[in-house]
Design a protein around this motif. Sequence first.
Motif, PDB file in Angstrom:
ATOM      1  N   GLY A  20       0.911  -1.133  -0.136  1.00 15.08           N
ATOM      2  CA  GLY A  20       0.113   0.338   0.121  1.00 15.08           C
ATOM      3  C   GLY A  20       0.405   1.436  -0.330  1.00 15.08           C
ATOM      4  N   LEU A  21       2.506   1.263   0.377  1.00 16.52           N
ATOM      5  CA  LEU A  21       2.610   2.518  -0.077  1.00 16.52           C
ATOM      6  C   LEU A  21       3.095   3.402  -1.241  1.00 16.52           C
ATOM      7  N   PRO A  22       2.912   2.574  -2.183  1.00 14.52           N
ATOM      8  CA  PRO A  22       2.891   3.458  -3.506  1.00 14.52           C
ATOM      9  C   PRO A  22       1.613   4.945  -3.486  1.00 14.52           C
ATOM     10  N   VAL A  23       0.163   3.609  -3.189  1.00 17.74           N
ATOM     11  CA  VAL A  23      -1.072   4.461  -3.008  1.00 17.74           C
ATOM     12  C   VAL A  23      -0.771   5.234  -2.381  1.00 17.74           C
ATOM     13  N   ARG A  24      -0.588   5.109  -0.805  1.00 15.69           N
ATOM     14  CA  ARG A  24      -0.766   6.409   0.232  1.00 15.69           C
ATOM     15  C   ARG A  24       0.656   7.519  -0.396  1.00 15.69           C
ATOM     16  N   ALA A  28      -1.339  10.998  -1.399  1.00 20.59           N
ATOM     17  CA  ALA A  28      -0.343  12.630  -0.502  1.00 20.59           C
ATOM     18  C   ALA A  28      -0.044  13.441  -1.389  1.00 20.59           C
ATOM     19  N   PHE A  29       0.701  12.703  -2.378  1.00 20.43           N
ATOM     20  CA  PHE A  29       1.495  13.901  -3.056  1.00 20.43           C
ATOM     21  C   PHE A  29       1.044  14.203  -4.933  1.00 20.43           C
ATOM     22  N   GLY A  30       0.243  12.929  -5.294  1.00 21.83           N
ATOM     23  CA  GLY A  30       0.504  13.370  -6.364  1.00 21.83           C
ATOM     24  C   GLY A  30       1.427  12.544  -7.231  1.00 21.83           C
ATOM     25  N   THR A  31       2.108  12.306  -6.972  1.00 22.56           N
ATOM     26  CA  THR A  31       3.093  11.563  -7.951  1.00 22.56           C
ATOM     27  C   THR A  31       3.097  10.232  -7.523  1.00 22.56           C
ATOM     28  N   ASP A  32       3.987   9.626  -8.928  1.00 21.95           N
ATOM     29  CA  ASP A  32       4.610   8.074  -8.388  1.00 21.95           C
ATOM     30  C   ASP A  32       5.510   7.990  -8.004  1.00 21.95           C
ATOM     31  N   MET A  33       5.348   7.703  -6.518  1.00 17.59           N
ATOM     32  CA  MET A  33       6.559   6.645  -6.294  1.00 17.59           C
ATOM     33  C   MET A  33       7.490   6.623  -6.894  1.00 17.59           C
ATOM     34  N   PHE A  34       7.425   5.087  -7.351  1.00 18.98           N
ATOM     35  CA  PHE A  34       8.533   5.179  -7.854  1.00 18.98           C
ATOM     36  C   PHE A  34       8.870   5.663  -9.613  1.00 18.98           C
ATOM     37  N   HIS A  35       8.048   6.773 -10.010  1.00 11.65           N
ATOM     38  CA  HIS A  35       8.677   7.596 -10.781  1.00 11.65           C
ATOM     39  C   HIS A  35       9.525   8.801 -10.131  1.00 11.65           C
ATOM     40  N   ASP A  36       9.517   9.281  -9.007  1.00  8.73           N
ATOM     41  CA  ASP A  36      10.666   9.660  -8.601  1.00  8.73           C
ATOM     42  C   ASP A  36      11.435   8.957  -7.988  1.00  8.73           C
ATOM     43  N   LEU A  37      11.820   7.684  -7.499  1.00  9.24           N
ATOM     44  CA  LEU A  37      12.421   7.552  -7.114  1.00  9.24           C
ATOM     45  C   LEU A  37      13.261   7.343  -8.337  1.00  9.24           C
ATOM     46  N   ALA A  57       5.910   8.583   4.209  1.00  3.49           N
ATOM     47  CA  ALA A  57       4.738   8.039   3.879  1.00  3.49           C
ATOM     48  C   ALA A  57       5.071   6.550   3.922  1.00  3.49           C
ATOM     49  N   MET A  58       6.312   5.997   4.347  1.00  2.00           N
ATOM     50  CA  MET A  58       6.835   4.923   5.284  1.00  2.00           C
ATOM     51  C   MET A  58       6.260   4.828   7.081  1.00  2.00           C
TER      52      MET A  58
END
Length: 108
Positions: A20-24, A28-37, A57-58
């Motif tokens: 659920g972390l990427p969804v959270r 919260a931030f409106g961007t994709d976590m994996f894309h940002d990383l 988020a974690m």
Amino acid sequence: MEKTLTTPSGRSVQFASTAGLPVRYKAAFGTDMFHDLAEMEKQQTADISTICQLLWAMAKTADKSIPPVQEWLDSFTDGLPLLVWFSELSPMITQSMRGEVKNAQAAT
């Protein structure tokens, strides 16, 4: 997966990485976590905003009572070892997203 890290002043902070972390993060931030990383890796820079968002988020995944990100960050008056924590927590993200699929043999 969960891990507890400690600030220089001794404050313990619990972090979790789940499916659920990427969804959270996106909620919260409106961007994709994996894309940002991936962007951080591509640019070979440490984007402090992205790291702060990921750590929050974690932490929120581990403890639903964590306040909004700015309030949470402001609560660390003694500083926050962002880069150290990011390097310690990064393997958790990868590991929790891998998972294992068990093959079930069909009954014959």
